[in-house]
Design an enzyme around this catalytic site. Structure first.
Site, PDB file in Angstrom:
ATOM      1  N   ASP A   1       1.095  -1.205  -0.092  1.00 37.29           N
ATOM      2  CA  ASP A   1       0.257  -0.040   0.261  1.00 37.29           C
ATOM      3  C   ASP A   1       0.702   1.294  -0.163  1.00 37.29           C
ATOM      4  O   ASP A   1       1.617   1.411   0.626  1.00 37.29           O
ATOM      5  CB  ASP A   1      -1.458   0.357   1.299  1.00 37.29           C
ATOM      6  N   GLU A   2       0.435   2.348  -0.508  1.00 38.50           N
ATOM      7  CA  GLU A   2       0.905   4.145  -0.258  1.00 38.50           C
ATOM      8  C   GLU A   2       2.683   3.598  -0.651  1.00 38.50           C
ATOM      9  O   GLU A   2       3.017   4.328  -0.386  1.00 38.50           O
ATOM     10  CB  GLU A   2       0.592   4.060   1.405  1.00 38.50           C
ATOM     11  N   ALA A   3       2.691   3.012  -2.003  1.00 40.06           N
ATOM     12  CA  ALA A   3       4.140   3.246  -2.905  1.00 40.06           C
ATOM     13  C   ALA A   3       3.602   4.168  -3.576  1.00 40.06           C
ATOM     14  O   ALA A   3       4.184   4.246  -4.718  1.00 40.06           O
ATOM     15  CB  ALA A   3       4.543   1.248  -3.269  1.00 40.06           C
TER      16      ALA A   3
END
Length: 553
Positions: A358-360
């Site tokens: 996530d949230e890369a």
């Protein structure tokens, strides 16, 4: 999955809700569940009033999670000084469950409650390999004046049946000192089995580190409500929490801090094995997570070669997200991933290994796809099933992959459709909608702890949704279950964990266990309110949500 743009950077003083770690307040592991297993009940204590004045036993269906079926009938069963706990088989697991039960009941009832073999009286734990109706985790509980009998096909079912039995006794049975009875169970039959196979809770030990004893305490609380997965978020920008022999600085350097600059910490391999063992004794499977390729500052700070420029960043104690990334083109990155997953898989007997995803935001899309595809292959090579946050569906999920959905009601249609479409190709779902299932969201504007980027999450909002109907377009049968994540940016000890988890955690547990036909807020809030004295008896200082009619202590 967590904070988005509202997070505070390390150069800005933390908001009032982000506390400096207070290790002195940490709660050591009491006998919380005895934690666990237990049922409790004890015959009328010496000095109690006449039978006619005794309160009526709790109705069989007034437990959390709600059972599939509860049929009252006949006179109640009462524990007395002569009661025995009987194990109706040679199973070592059944004997262990009986011993756990005895350990919970003895202090409050004051009775010896010896654990013995077969018999027609007492509290009977019975394994029946031909009980196909119960499945792997179901049970039947029958109560009459002569005995309470719990029958299951598997030991896990016995354990869950004991949790139901425990709730049928007065809340004071949970206390660690002699209490007055009577200890009665209403007559009748409970038949029960879970709706979903995956019923989990996640504990973030990276933003703030929690000791083995604190994790065990949480395990006991999860087990009481029939959850069967403990997802441990073991790495993030603020700390790396598991020893890896081939990359030792991950833990010894990357684990030395946390949000706010506290001392941090990490689990040795022996510590982790003890958590896995303890969870298994309560029929929970540990799901470890190494978040990749973002949320990796602790790893990047530990090893300069993992950075594209070969320069290690400083350790991080803030709460921003999306700024870190492994160097996707470097070969050493995949040596690192292989070593970490290999060692963690060897420590973990369960089915799943979570690789985040996530949230890369600092990883280019093409690099993200290439990295996640390679990481999935590594997980498969070491015999585990991949779980990733739902952004993984933007890569190429391998067959059998599980996507953990953390979006919320207002998440864009395109993102939701991407996840739903993946189910048509065999991807399974675990649902953790942030504005319903995230236990670190504030209850309301006055909540001291927690965050609010996904909105306020009241007890009713966390309970009042249907996993089967939540994600439009998802293939029928693709939902494996639910999970309640608890992120720890603002939480530093067990007391704070419990303020945020209770009373919302039991509602998520009920969504995972109970049939859809039992789902009703008005009925649920009454059953939940009756849990208040039990939580207090267990030493849990829960949030007294005004929408719940709490029973008198």
């Amino acid at each position: 999955m967590r904070l988005h743009r509202t997070r505070q950077s390390s150069s800005v003083p933390p908001p009032r809700s982000v506390r400096t770690p207070r290790r002195a307040r940490r709660i050591t592991l009491p006998r919380l569940l005895g934690s666990l297993l237990l049922v409790t009940a004890a015959g009328a204590a010496a000095g109690s009033g006449p039978a006619a004045a005794a309160p009526a036993p709790r109705p069989l269906g007034q437990v959390v999670p709600a059972p599939v079926e509860a049929k009252p009938g006949g006179s109640p069963y009462a524990i007395t000084a002569g009661t025995r706990i009987r194990v109706e088989s040679e199973s070592r697991e059944a004997r262990r469950i009986a011993d756990q039960l005895a350990g919970v009941l003895r202090p409050s009832t004051g009775y010896a409650l010896p654990v013995t073999g077969r018999g027609s009286d007492g509290i009977r734990l019975r394994l029946d390999p031909h009980d196909d109706a119960s499945g792997a985790e179901g049970y039947t509980l029958r109560s009459n004046p002569g005995s309470v009998t719990i029958t299951a096909r598997e030991p896990a079912g016995l354990f869950h049946g004991v949790q139901t039995l425990r709730q049928l006794f007065p809340a004071r049975v949970e206390r660690n000192s002699r209490q007055e009875g009577p200890w009665t169970v209403a007559g009748g039959t409970v038949r029960d089995a879970p709706r979903y196979a995956y019923r989990g809770a996640m504990l973030d030990v990276s933003r703030h580190f929690f000791s083995v004893a604190e994790v065990k305490r949480y395990i006991d609380q999860l087990a009481l409500y029939k959850l069967n997965k403990l997802h441990l978020h073991l790495s993030d920008d603020q700390g790396w929490r598991i020893a890896i022999d081939s990359w030792p600085r991950l833990a010894t350097y990357g684990g030395r801090t946390e949000v706010g600059g506290g001392p941090g910490g990490y689990y040795t391999k022996a510590d982790y094995r003890e958590i896995v063992r303890y969870a298994a004794s309560r029929y929970l499977e540990v799901v470890p997570e190494i978040d990749l390729p973002g949320h990796t500052n602790a790893a990047l700070a530990s090893y300069a070669e993992l950075n594209c420029d070969g320069v290690a960043p400083p350790l991080y104690t803030g709460t921003n997200v999306g700024f870190s990334s492994l160097c996707v083109p470097k070969a050493v990155t995949y040596d690192f991933v292989d070593d970490v997953i290999r060692e963690l898989a060897a420590l973990t007997p369960g089915t799943y290994l979570h690789i985040g995803g996530d949230e890369a935001h600092s990883t280019a899309h093409d690099d993200y796809v290439a990295f996640m595809n390679k990481a999935q292959a590594v997980v498969g090579r070491y015999g585990k099933t991949v779980i990733g946050w739902h952004q993984l569906t933007g890569a190429t999920p391998v067959g059998g992959t599980v996507a953990q959905y953390w979006g919320y009601d207002r998440t864009g249609a395109d993102e939701r459709k991407q996840v739903a479409d993946a189910t048509a190709r065999g991807t399974k779902l675990v649902l953790s909608p942030a504005d319903r299932g995230y236990l670190d969201m504030k209850y309301d504007k006055d909540t001291e702890l927690g965050l609010s980027w996904a909105g306020y999450v009241s007890v009713r909002r966390s309970y009042d949704w249907d996993p089967a109907a939540y994600l439009d377009g998802a293939r029928p049968g693709s939902v494996l279950g639910v999970e309640a994540p608890l992120w720890s940016e603002t939480l530093t000890n067990s007391a704070e964990i419990e303020q945020m988890a209770f009373p919302r955690l039991p509602g998520i547990a009920e969504l995972g266990w109970s049939p859809a036909s039992t789902h009703d807020w008005d009925a649920y809030k009454a059953r939940l309110g009756a849990q208040g004295p039990r939580l207090s008896a267990l030493g849990i200082d829960y949030y007294r949500a005004p929408e719940v009619p709490w029973a008198a202590e």
